[in-house]
Design a protein around this motif. Structure first.
Motif, mmCIF file in Angstrom:
data_model
loop_
_atom_site.group_PDB
_atom_site.id
_atom_site.type_symbol
_atom_site.label_atom_id
_atom_site.label_comp_id
_atom_site.label_asym_id
_atom_site.label_seq_id
_atom_site.Cartn_x
_atom_site.Cartn_y
_atom_site.Cartn_z
ATOM 1 N N LYS A 242 0.836 -1.198 0.000
ATOM 2 C CA LYS A 242 0.000 0.000 0.000
ATOM 3 C C LYS A 242 0.866 1.242 0.000
ATOM 4 O O LYS A 242 2.062 1.195 0.282
ATOM 5 N N GLY A 243 0.232 2.355 -0.335
ATOM 6 C CA GLY A 243 0.920 3.632 -0.334
ATOM 7 C C GLY A 243 -0.093 4.754 -0.236
ATOM 8 O O GLY A 243 -1.301 4.531 -0.207
ATOM 9 N N GLU A 244 0.409 5.977 -0.205
ATOM 10 C CA GLU A 244 -0.461 7.140 -0.008
ATOM 11 C C GLU A 244 -0.430 8.125 -1.168
ATOM 12 O O GLU A 244 -1.201 9.081 -1.168
ATOM 13 N N GLN A 245 0.444 7.915 -2.159
ATOM 14 C CA GLN A 245 0.702 9.003 -3.086
ATOM 15 C C GLN A 245 0.656 8.610 -4.563
ATOM 16 O O GLN A 245 1.466 9.102 -5.352
ATOM 17 N N TYR A 246 -0.250 7.722 -4.968
ATOM 18 C CA TYR A 246 -0.422 7.565 -6.410
ATOM 19 C C TYR A 246 -1.343 8.679 -6.867
ATOM 20 O O TYR A 246 -2.521 8.706 -6.534
ATOM 21 N N GLU A 247 -0.770 9.635 -7.565
ATOM 22 C CA GLU A 247 -1.464 10.877 -7.914
ATOM 23 C C GLU A 247 -2.082 11.491 -6.659
ATOM 24 O O GLU A 247 -3.216 11.973 -6.670
ATOM 25 N N GLN A 248 -1.326 11.441 -5.548
ATOM 26 C CA GLN A 248 -1.626 12.050 -4.262
ATOM 27 C C GLN A 248 -2.775 11.366 -3.518
ATOM 28 O O GLN A 248 -3.329 11.940 -2.570
ATOM 29 N N LEU A 249 -3.102 10.135 -3.895
ATOM 30 C CA LEU A 249 -4.202 9.428 -3.245
ATOM 31 C C LEU A 249 -3.751 8.049 -2.776
ATOM 32 O O LEU A 249 -2.873 7.427 -3.394
ATOM 33 N N PRO A 250 -4.367 7.528 -1.706
ATOM 34 C CA PRO A 250 -3.986 6.210 -1.187
ATOM 35 C C PRO A 250 -4.318 5.091 -2.166
ATOM 36 O O PRO A 250 -5.265 5.195 -2.957
ATOM 37 N N TRP A 251 -3.545 4.008 -2.063
ATOM 38 C CA TRP A 251 -3.754 2.855 -2.926
ATOM 39 C C TRP A 251 -3.348 1.578 -2.187
ATOM 40 O O TRP A 251 -2.577 1.621 -1.229
ATOM 41 N N VAL A 252 -3.903 0.462 -2.655
ATOM 42 C CA VAL A 252 -3.504 -0.860 -2.184
ATOM 43 C C VAL A 252 -3.421 -1.752 -3.410
ATOM 44 O O VAL A 252 -4.258 -1.644 -4.315
ATOM 45 N N MET A 253 -2.421 -2.645 -3.466
ATOM 46 C CA MET A 253 -2.352 -3.556 -4.602
ATOM 47 C C MET A 253 -1.901 -4.944 -4.169
ATOM 48 O O MET A 253 -1.186 -5.103 -3.179
ATOM 49 N N LEU A 254 -2.382 -5.907 -4.933
ATOM 50 C CA LEU A 254 -2.011 -7.309 -4.762
ATOM 51 C C LEU A 254 -1.385 -7.780 -6.062
ATOM 52 O O LEU A 254 -2.004 -7.662 -7.127
ATOM 53 N N ASP A 255 -0.174 -8.301 -5.989
ATOM 54 C CA ASP A 255 0.519 -8.842 -7.162
ATOM 55 C C ASP A 255 0.666 -10.350 -7.029
ATOM 56 O O ASP A 255 1.284 -10.836 -6.075
ATOM 57 N N TYR A 256 0.087 -11.083 -7.982
ATOM 58 C CA TYR A 256 0.298 -12.529 -8.064
ATOM 59 C C TYR A 256 -0.209 -13.032 -9.409
ATOM 60 O O TYR A 256 -1.390 -12.853 -9.695
ATOM 61 N N PRO A 257 0.657 -13.623 -10.222
ATOM 62 C CA PRO A 257 2.098 -13.788 -10.011
ATOM 63 C C PRO A 257 2.814 -12.437 -10.062
ATOM 64 O O PRO A 257 2.227 -11.438 -10.492
ATOM 65 N N ARG A 258 4.082 -12.429 -9.694
ATOM 66 C CA ARG A 258 4.847 -11.182 -9.656
ATOM 67 C C ARG A 258 6.292 -11.424 -10.059
ATOM 68 O O ARG A 258 7.216 -11.238 -9.275
ATOM 69 N N ASN A 259 6.459 -11.813 -11.279
ATOM 70 C CA ASN A 259 7.803 -12.011 -11.836
ATOM 71 C C ASN A 259 8.215 -10.752 -12.580
ATOM 72 O O ASN A 259 7.764 -10.512 -13.703
#
Length: 201
Positions: free
Chosen positions: A66-83
């Motif tokens: 997660k983070g707070e600053q994708y275009e100044q807004l919070p985000w959450v992401m799930l990567d699978y698979p993640r190569n």
């Protein structure tokens, strides 16, 4: 010369004195984390059942961040698979973007792109649905503005010639109660495409 006084607008003052909204925001992010945790287990089952795709998932387990600053807004992401390699990448990313939408994205480059393009082009030629294709120059941009994504049905290029390939779809946050179905169905369809699930007329 005196310094300019840093003032708050009435709306800013209202928010800075109210802890409730930030606590609510934290609760929402926690619920997205919980949803993505549940989805990661469903994703694992879907991809391991596909004999063509499963070997390319690698040894890395699902990752939620997660983070707070994708275009100044919070985000959450799930990567699978993640190569993610310097030239060869194979990932499926589930993404929550505060104030905007959720999306699911297949991202391929290098040898993975060349391997899977024929099956993807066949499938999406006959079943474009509401899928988008990435046309931007930065693989780490997730917005759906026209300089980054176009509906598949409006695009006539060759996936094999793109510097990287991104196939995605999105859902409004107003459809919160349908997010689990959206992600699971989208993931299942992506794995089906990769596995050669092209459709004929």
């Amino acid at each position: 010369m005196g310094q300019t006084k840093i003032a708050l607008s009435p709306k800013e003052l209202e928010l800075v004195t109210d802890a409730g909204w930030i606590l609510t925001k934290n609760a929402v992010i926690d619920k997205v984390y919980a949803l993505f945790g549940q989805l990661s287990e469903r994703y694992r089952v879907l991809i391991e059942a596909n004999e063509r795709v499963a070997p390319d998932t690698g040894i890395r387990s699902p990752k939620i961040s997660k983070g707070e600053q994708y275009e100044q807004l919070p985000w959450v992401m799930l990567d699978y698979p993640r190569n993610f390699g310097s030239e060869d990448s194979f990932a499926i990313r589930s993404f929550f973007w505060w104030g905007n939408y959720c999306s699911i994205t297949l991202q391929l480059s290098g040898s993975y792109q060349q391997k899977y393009v024929p099956a993807l082009q066949q499938y999406l030629h006959y079943s474009p649905g509401d899928w988008f294709i990435g046309i931007g120059t930065n693989p780490w941009q997730h917005h759906f503005r026209p300089d980054n994504y176009l509906p598949i049905k409006e695009w006539n290029g060759d996936m094999a010639t793109l510097p990287f390939l991104k196939i995605a779809k999105k859902i409004s946050l107003y459809e919160w109660n349908s997010l689990d179905v959206f992600f699971e169905q989208g993931y299942g369809e992506m794995v089906g495409m990769l596995g050669g699930g092209g459709r004929e007329k």
